[in-house]
Design an enzyme around this catalytic site. Structure first.
Site, short mmCIF file in Angstrom:
data_model
loop_
_atom_site.label_atom_id
_atom_site.label_comp_id
_atom_site.label_asym_id
_atom_site.label_seq_id
_atom_site.Cartn_x
_atom_site.Cartn_y
_atom_site.Cartn_z
N ASP A 328 0.86 -1.17 0.00
CA ASP A 328 0.00 0.00 0.00
C ASP A 328 0.90 1.23 0.00
O ASP A 328 2.09 1.14 0.32
CB ASP A 328 -0.89 -0.03 1.24
CG ASP A 328 -1.75 1.21 1.36
OD1 ASP A 328 -2.36 1.62 0.35
OD2 ASP A 328 -1.79 1.79 2.47
N GLU A 361 -3.37 28.84 11.99
CA GLU A 361 -3.70 27.42 11.95
C GLU A 361 -3.82 26.79 13.34
O GLU A 361 -4.29 25.65 13.46
CB GLU A 361 -2.65 26.65 11.12
CG GLU A 361 -2.67 26.95 9.63
CD GLU A 361 -3.82 26.27 8.91
OE1 GLU A 361 -4.84 25.96 9.55
OE2 GLU A 361 -3.70 26.04 7.70
#
Length: 641
Positions: A328, A361
């Site tokens: 993966d 942020e």
């Protein structure tokens, strides 16, 4: 979700039933025989031959019946095991009244089986633990009163309005009713960047609410939703795998034939049936039965020292023969998290751009927020004080600083609302740009990327050097990103934009066999179960992949894949050496017994010494991890020894 049962591959011959029942049965039988042998020796030494005979007949009859029943079931499945020779040897000792020798054989047989079962079950877990991640309840909104009621997941019907709180797992598939939501789909799709959804967008069960609470409308019941389909894929994959055959049983037929031939000739030429029993006593395959499980237990312990948990001793044998591998991408070849990789300054310097972006942020739940703040802290930047901050759905963050400055951080369209058209930098595959504006000016652009694991390319190289000829990537990510990562780690074949089902199909079609699959996340659970050997990267936390895989890497280091592959090869090598040593010594003792120089009891005691030598030889597998570490440092497999 309805209760489901996932049956794992046991790695045993067809006679295996419940792992717990088999293990308890083998231990109890071994203890029973041990007590019988102790009583038999005492009776033998005191000269009570009648009592000794009764004890031997009782104990050996139980062992013979239990072993023979399993042996018959194996033969009906076309599986010839070493138990056949042991049963014949026990019957022979009873026939010629060599009771103590027969009891010793029974102890070695039952002890070997108990040890083998222990090796096979060590660290194993039932695959139905996959279900523990699924929510058992949902927050259903009453259609009249609007109150939220907690109901069992099975009670959710199509059309129900549901409340999903922050960090909760979505219970069923449905449509988003709230204006916006941020959904963490990494455990299902493998994509590390959360998806920004708007009202009317579809949402999947098994994903996680990454923002504040939102409402959704159920489109499917739990049994038909995404998570349930993944569980069914795991079940299908597990059922499709063939059971393992014990390593020593591959030598069963020729060893049995040679042993019976020598014993038969000794009886024929001497005319003494005792000679037949004396040969078979030293021909009992105890070293063969014990050597492999001891070596596999040692290999599993070595793997554990490398932070790899092997769930079944038979996995080591398959892993040693792997010829194809699939990886993966997200969270496996890559680290599964976004990092700041570049800064493009505009009206402000790079440091100032990062400092202002991090200040805003701090108040965001977006996946990019943490890496931006972390980068600012790494550079020891002092963040300005924020008086007010708002997260603008699907766009970014708007923050007011002390002194009146207004900072925008987010998508280019969000920035262009105040700056007008801006230049957009060229991005490499897998990269994302976050734009920062102060007032009506573009301050700069921050580039983020999901970095490749440091040892990923080296791991691929080491697997190829070990004989893995076909290596591919299977990922749900876009083609450009997948091909970029594959090229960087040395993989030529990349299958992008795959689903859990297509991953299974790709891996099942790979040749040559056996096939190794390495992944993480719920979306990898089916393909890990479908592969001949599945290894889960669980360094970032246990997932469904951990339950479906045959092995789990508990550290966040992909190099452990090549390490455990080496340990597997070394373990099987040691097991085979121990088995062949046992065969050679047993054949030598059989020839001595055939000429009448080895009484049955003496032969049985010598067999104990052979067993001890086989165990000591097999225990060398406990040091296999040291060789893996040398292999990792030098890049070459160390010589056998």
């Amino acid at each position: 979700m309805p209760a489901q049962t996932v049956t794992p591959d046991t790695g045993q011959s067809p006679r295996a039933t419940s792992p717990t029942v088999e293990l308890l049965r083998s231990r109890k039988l071994m203890i029973f025989v041990m007590l019988g042998l102790t009583a038999g020796v005492v009776l033998w030494l005191t000269g009570l031959t009648t009592a000794l005979a009764v004890t031997a007949y009782l104990v050996l009859s139980v062992v013979i019946v239990i072993t023979a029943s399993g042996m018959v079931r194996d033969l009906m499945h076309g599986h010839w095991g070493l138990d056949v020779l042991a049963v014949i040897a026990m019957i022979a000792t009873l026939a010629v009244h060599e009771y103590v020798a027969g009891l010793i054989i029974a102890l070695m047989l039952t002890g070997g089986e108990a040890l083998e079962d222990l090796a096979a079950r060590r660290a194993s877990r039932e695959l139905d633990q996959l279900l523990t991640r699924a929510p058992a309840f949902a927050g259903r909104i009453h259609p009249v009163t609007g109150e939220v009621e907690r109901v069992a997941i099975e009670e959710v019907a199509v059309g129900d309005a549901l409340l999903v709180r922050s960090s909760e797992i979505l219970p069923v598939d449905g449509l988003l009713l709230s204006d916006h939501a941020t959904i963490d789909e990494s455990s299902v799709t493998g994509e590390p960047i959360p998806a920004s959804c708007r009202a009317g967008d579809p949402v999947l069960s098994g994903t996680v609410n990454g923002t504040t609470s939102f409402t959704m409308r159920a489109q499917k019941v739990a049994a038909d939703s995404n998570y349930a389909s993944i569980v069914r894929l795991v079940e299908e994959a597990v059922e499709s795998r063939a059971p393992m055959v014990r390593l020593a049983d591959r030598y069963a037929l020729p060893f049995t034939a040679v042993s019976l031939l020598i014993a038969g000739l000794a009886w024929f030429l001497s005319g003494d049936p005792v000679r037949f029993a004396e040969v078979l006593v030293v021909a009992t395959p105890c070293p063969l039965l014990i050597a492999a499980p001891v070596a596999f237990m040692g290999g599993m312990s070595s793997a554990a020292k490398l932070n790899v948990i092997i769930k079944d001793g038979g996995v080591l044998e398959v892993l040693a023969r792997v010829r194809s591998a699939a990886f993966d991408k997200t969270g496996t070849l890559t680290q599964g998290k976004a990092d700041v990789v570049d800064l493009h300054p505009a009206s402000r310097t790079a440091s100032e751009t990062l400092r202002l972006a991090a200040a805003a942020e701090q108040y965001s739940v977006h996946v990019f927020a943490d890496p931006i703040v972390a980068a600012a802290r790494t550079h020891q930047l002092e963040l300005p004080e924020v008086t007010h901050a708002d997260e603008v759905a699907t766009n970014g963050v708007l923050a007011s600083l002390v002194g009146g400055a207004v900072v925008r951080v987010g998508k280019p369209a969000f920035i262009e609302e105040v700056t007008g058209p801006i230049a957009r930098p060229a991005l490499q595959a897998g990269e994302t740009a976050v734009y920062v504006a102060v007032g009506d000016e573009l301050a700069g652009v921050i580039i983020l990327s999901d970095p490749i694991r440091p040892n990923a390319a080296d791991t691929v190289t080491r697997l190829r050097e070990a004989g893995v000829t076909e290596i591919a990537m299977v990922t749900g990510d876009v083609t450009s990103t997948a091909e970029s990562v594959a090229h960087a780690v040395g993989i030529q074949t990349a299958h992008a934009e795959t689903t859990p089902r297509t991953k299974v199909e790709i891996v099942q079609a790979m040749r040559p066999r056996p096939v190794l699959m390495v992944g993480d996340g719920i979306n990898d659970a089916p393909v890990l179960a479908a592969a001949d050997v599945g290894i889960a990267m669980a360094g970032r936390g246990a997932t469904a992949a951990s339950e479906s895989a045959a092995a789990v890497i508990t550290s966040n280091d992909i190099a452990r894949v090549a390490d455990v592959a080496y340990v597997s090869r070394r373990t099987v090598q040691i097991a085979l050496q121990s088995i062949w040593m046992g065969i050679v010594i047993s054949v030598g003792l059989m020839l001595v017994a055939a000429f009448g120089y080895l009484p049955a009891v003496v032969g049985a005691l010598l067999q104990e010494i052979v067993d001890l030598v086989a165990i000591v030889c097999a225990l060398r597998a406990l040091r296999a991890h040291k060789g893996a570490r040398r292999d990792r440092v030098t890049g070459h497999e160390p010589p056998a020894g």
